[in-house]
Design an enzyme around this catalytic site. Sequence first.
Site, PDB file in Angstrom:
ATOM      1  N   SER A 124      25.247  40.281  24.420  1.00 25.13           N
ATOM      2  CA  SER A 124      25.194  40.190  25.886  1.00 25.13           C
ATOM      3  C   SER A 124      23.891  40.776  26.402  1.00 25.13           C
ATOM      4  O   SER A 124      23.394  41.781  25.870  1.00 25.13           O
ATOM      5  CB  SER A 124      26.370  40.976  26.465  1.00 25.13           C
ATOM      6  OG  SER A 124      26.206  41.134  27.856  1.00 25.13           O
ATOM      7  N   TYR A 148      31.187  49.077  26.799  1.00 21.86           N
ATOM      8  CA  TYR A 148      31.117  47.684  26.340  1.00 21.86           C
ATOM      9  C   TYR A 148      29.714  47.350  25.835  1.00 21.86           C
ATOM     10  O   TYR A 148      29.538  46.801  24.741  1.00 21.86           O
ATOM     11  CB  TYR A 148      31.515  46.760  27.500  1.00 21.86           C
ATOM     12  CG  TYR A 148      31.182  45.316  27.267  1.00 21.86           C
ATOM     13  CD1 TYR A 148      31.905  44.558  26.347  1.00 21.86           C
ATOM     14  CD2 TYR A 148      30.122  44.697  27.937  1.00 21.86           C
ATOM     15  CE1 TYR A 148      31.575  43.225  26.117  1.00 21.86           C
ATOM     16  CE2 TYR A 148      29.801  43.378  27.712  1.00 21.86           C
ATOM     17  CZ  TYR A 148      30.523  42.645  26.798  1.00 21.86           C
ATOM     18  OH  TYR A 148      30.192  41.335  26.572  1.00 21.86           O
ATOM     19  N   LYS A 152      28.321  46.275  21.900  1.00 26.04           N
ATOM     20  CA  LYS A 152      27.529  45.083  21.559  1.00 26.04           C
ATOM     21  C   LYS A 152      26.224  45.496  20.889  1.00 26.04           C
ATOM     22  O   LYS A 152      25.771  44.889  19.919  1.00 26.04           O
ATOM     23  CB  LYS A 152      27.245  44.245  22.818  1.00 26.04           C
ATOM     24  CG  LYS A 152      28.463  43.536  23.367  1.00 26.04           C
ATOM     25  CD  LYS A 152      28.900  42.402  22.425  1.00 26.04           C
ATOM     26  CE  LYS A 152      30.184  41.744  22.860  1.00 26.04           C
ATOM     27  NZ  LYS A 152      30.711  40.784  21.885  1.00 26.04           N
TER      28      LYS A 152
HETATM   29  C1  UD1 Z   1      29.495  41.406  34.034  1.00 24.21           C
HETATM   30  C2  UD1 Z   1      29.375  42.660  33.226  1.00 24.21           C
HETATM   31  C3  UD1 Z   1      28.517  42.365  32.027  1.00 24.21           C
HETATM   32  C4  UD1 Z   1      29.142  41.259  31.214  1.00 24.21           C
HETATM   33  C5  UD1 Z   1      29.338  40.035  32.085  1.00 24.21           C
HETATM   34  C6  UD1 Z   1      30.150  39.006  31.319  1.00 24.21           C
HETATM   35  C7  UD1 Z   1      29.651  44.491  34.852  1.00 24.21           C
HETATM   36  C8  UD1 Z   1      28.978  45.618  35.543  1.00 24.21           C
HETATM   37  N1  UD1 Z   1      28.863  43.724  34.061  1.00 24.21           N
HETATM   38  O1  UD1 Z   1      28.191  41.043  34.450  1.00 24.21           O
HETATM   39  O2  UD1 Z   1      28.357  43.514  31.262  1.00 24.21           O
HETATM   40  O3  UD1 Z   1      28.317  40.938  30.126  1.00 24.21           O
HETATM   41  O4  UD1 Z   1      30.058  40.370  33.258  1.00 24.21           O
HETATM   42  O5  UD1 Z   1      30.412  37.909  32.065  1.00 24.21           O
HETATM   43  O6  UD1 Z   1      30.845  44.264  34.980  1.00 24.21           O
HETATM   44  N2  UD1 Z   1      30.321  40.154  42.419  1.00 24.21           N
HETATM   45  C9  UD1 Z   1      30.830  40.218  43.702  1.00 24.21           C
HETATM   46  N3  UD1 Z   1      32.191  40.162  43.871  1.00 24.21           N
HETATM   47  C10 UD1 Z   1      33.072  40.033  42.810  1.00 24.21           C
HETATM   48  C11 UD1 Z   1      32.541  39.956  41.497  1.00 24.21           C
HETATM   49  C12 UD1 Z   1      31.167  40.035  41.324  1.00 24.21           C
HETATM   50  O7  UD1 Z   1      30.078  40.337  44.674  1.00 24.21           O
HETATM   51  O8  UD1 Z   1      34.293  40.002  43.046  1.00 24.21           O
HETATM   52  C13 UD1 Z   1      28.852  40.178  42.206  1.00 24.21           C
HETATM   53  C14 UD1 Z   1      28.358  41.322  41.354  1.00 24.21           C
HETATM   54  O9  UD1 Z   1      28.057  42.448  42.113  1.00 24.21           O
HETATM   55  C15 UD1 Z   1      27.100  40.678  40.710  1.00 24.21           C
HETATM   56  C16 UD1 Z   1      27.466  39.193  40.590  1.00 24.21           C
HETATM   57  O10 UD1 Z   1      28.516  38.980  41.521  1.00 24.21           O
HETATM   58  O11 UD1 Z   1      25.987  40.800  41.586  1.00 24.21           O
HETATM   59  C17 UD1 Z   1      27.941  38.795  39.213  1.00 24.21           C
HETATM   60  O12 UD1 Z   1      29.003  39.661  38.808  1.00 24.21           O
HETATM   61  P1  UD1 Z   1      29.853  39.399  37.476  1.00 24.21           P
HETATM   62  O13 UD1 Z   1      30.298  37.991  37.447  1.00 24.21           O
HETATM   63  O14 UD1 Z   1      30.911  40.450  37.408  1.00 24.21           O
HETATM   64  O15 UD1 Z   1      28.804  39.558  36.312  1.00 24.21           O
HETATM   65  P2  UD1 Z   1      27.851  40.810  35.932  1.00 24.21           P
HETATM   66  O16 UD1 Z   1      28.175  42.018  36.709  1.00 24.21           O
HETATM   67  O17 UD1 Z   1      26.448  40.321  35.985  1.00 24.21           O
END
Ligand code: UD1
Length: 339
Positions: A124, A148, A152
């Site tokens: 990742s 996590y 990895k």
């Molecule tokens: C997350 C994990 C990462 C993992 C990846 C796998 C965290 C901090 N990181 O990445 O380690 O490899 O998933 O898919 O959990 N967001 C919202 N509302 C939500 C969900 C997300 O605003 O309900 C935003 C987040 O702040 C971010 C973006 O959407 O800016 C993407 O979030 P997400 O899909 O959870 O991925 P990552 O955080 O990049």
Amino acid sequence: MRVLVTGGAGYIGTHTLIELIAAGHEPYVVDNFDNAVPEALNRVSELVQRPIPFTDCDVRDRKALTEVCETFRPEAVIHFAGLKAVGESEERPRDYYDVNVAGTLTLLAAMEAVGCRRIVFSSSATVYGVPEYLPYDEAHPTVPLSVYAKTKHMAEGILTDWQRANPEGAVMLLRYFNPVGAHVSSRIGEDPQGIPNNLMPFISQVAVGRRDKLMVFGDDYDTADGTGVRDYIHVTDLARAHVKAIEFAEHTAGAEVFNIGTGQGYSVLDMIRAFEKAADRPIPYEVTDRRPGDVAAMEADASRAAKHLGWRAELGLDAMCESVWGWQSANPQGYEEGR
Ligand code: UD1
């Protein structure tokens, strides 16, 4: 090639089975159905019109894995099996180290028992930690922050050392950015248990009416619209990267790291707008506090994969959103069975 696929019933595993078979390979799945259901394999089987052989077994079960290897005689392994929720990894570190790190060691022992020396590992981009510069290239320092991410990173280190001790072996470490999307058939897709942690499954559950609204985690980041920017990659493109990686491993020796992303970042608001267009309906949302541990932006420099694997992402944001909507609207409760 005969390819053992650990975690083959999961989100990325199922999509990879389809691409492996399309490319003429012969997969065999091991999965303990901890975060996956047998129904997913049934659907792959329907799509490819052939049975998908599998064994229900835990990646930490050395005896069972060795038996599978002795019977199937894999020429390569794609190792997806693992736990993947960042928040949960902080609460259950022992489970995460056990499955993700000890599980990788157990798998290597089973592979050694049959002389299999090729492995593609599901890593990742989270191993990079906070960006010192963007886009990330593979030379960017790795400072894993969550449990996590540490699991990895450790598994990457173990595999790299193992390859050094087995110089004829090939280890392909694929650092995924943000996998989204579903198969074009709408028969398989991402099916998280409980409340989704990740953005795309949350948006699609709002769109289908399973949840009221999306919480946007912060709009005061140093990005164009203030919301977090990520490099979303279509799961079918990601699956094809695995096929390219095993084919590369067939003719090479060494340990190689590849970023698997598109190189194009999109903000949370971009994702909402693109999904609204694909689903032709509004996605209610509310801006709330930043989520601890989130970075402002992540983007891949995926040129290394293009150069060495001949792989690049082909599917854009509209295809990602349309396929997720196709899957979610046809399967509002995911796979249902087995839950
Ligand atoms: C997350 C994990 C990462 C993992 C990846 C796998 C965290 C901090 N990181 O990445 O380690 O490899 O998933 O898919 O959990 N967001 C919202 N509302 C939500 C969900 C997300 O605003 O309900 C935003 C987040 O702040 C971010 C973006 O959407 O800016 C993407 O979030 P997400 O899909 O959870 O991925 P990552 O955080 O990049």
